[in-house]
Design an enzyme around this catalytic site. Sequence first.
Site, mmCIF file in Angstrom:
data_model
loop_
_atom_site.group_PDB
_atom_site.id
_atom_site.type_symbol
_atom_site.label_atom_id
_atom_site.label_comp_id
_atom_site.label_asym_id
_atom_site.label_seq_id
_atom_site.Cartn_x
_atom_site.Cartn_y
_atom_site.Cartn_z
ATOM 1 N N PRO A 136 0.758 -1.252 0.000
ATOM 2 C CA PRO A 136 0.000 0.000 0.000
ATOM 3 C C PRO A 136 0.793 1.310 0.000
ATOM 4 O O PRO A 136 0.726 2.096 0.941
ATOM 5 C CB PRO A 136 -0.844 -0.129 1.269
ATOM 6 C CG PRO A 136 -0.001 -0.947 2.181
ATOM 7 C CD PRO A 136 0.692 -1.940 1.284
ATOM 8 N N CYS A 137 1.486 1.564 -1.091
ATOM 9 C CA CYS A 137 2.204 2.832 -1.202
ATOM 10 C C CYS A 137 1.246 4.015 -1.292
ATOM 11 O O CYS A 137 1.639 5.151 -1.003
ATOM 12 C CB CYS A 137 3.158 2.804 -2.393
ATOM 13 S SG CYS A 137 2.394 2.390 -3.956
#
Length: 167
Positions: A136-137
């Site tokens: 989850p950047c």
Amino acid sequence: MATDTTTDTTYWTSLDSPLGPLLLTADSSGALTSLSVPGQKGGRTVQDTWRRDSGPFREAERQLRAYFAGELKEFRLPLRARGTDFRERVWAALDDVPYGGTTTYGEIAARIGVSRAAVRAVGGAIGANPLLVLRPCHRVIGADGSPTGYAGGLERKVRLLTLEGAL
């Protein structure tokens, strides 16, 4: 000496999503190696040597559909992204940012034990994340709380953060 090419096979499939078509790739063990969106900075494109086969992606497809429906908060899939030691440390830190939460580039730098002066390098590693959504950047925001930078496009980042209730 003969080379075992079966270990070099890249499998791919495409999946429709609210972000547009997702391109998923996996290695011969079934571990996901990338998730890209159209127009993604540094995103992958299908190569002639890749094998189209939706079989290795059934569980990923199920989990992604549940995620986009708001029914799944944590992916449980085998991931295999390859990068420098530094990039892999940054990517591992992304995995610790919970659904609905956000963090900053500076906080990621602190988590992996590098100075605030390394924030640019942290940002570069986050931008090179080959597993959008799954790693989850999109949960990394600017120090001022704004949703800055996303290899998949800022509109998609806002969409993901809104889905997760972070915006």
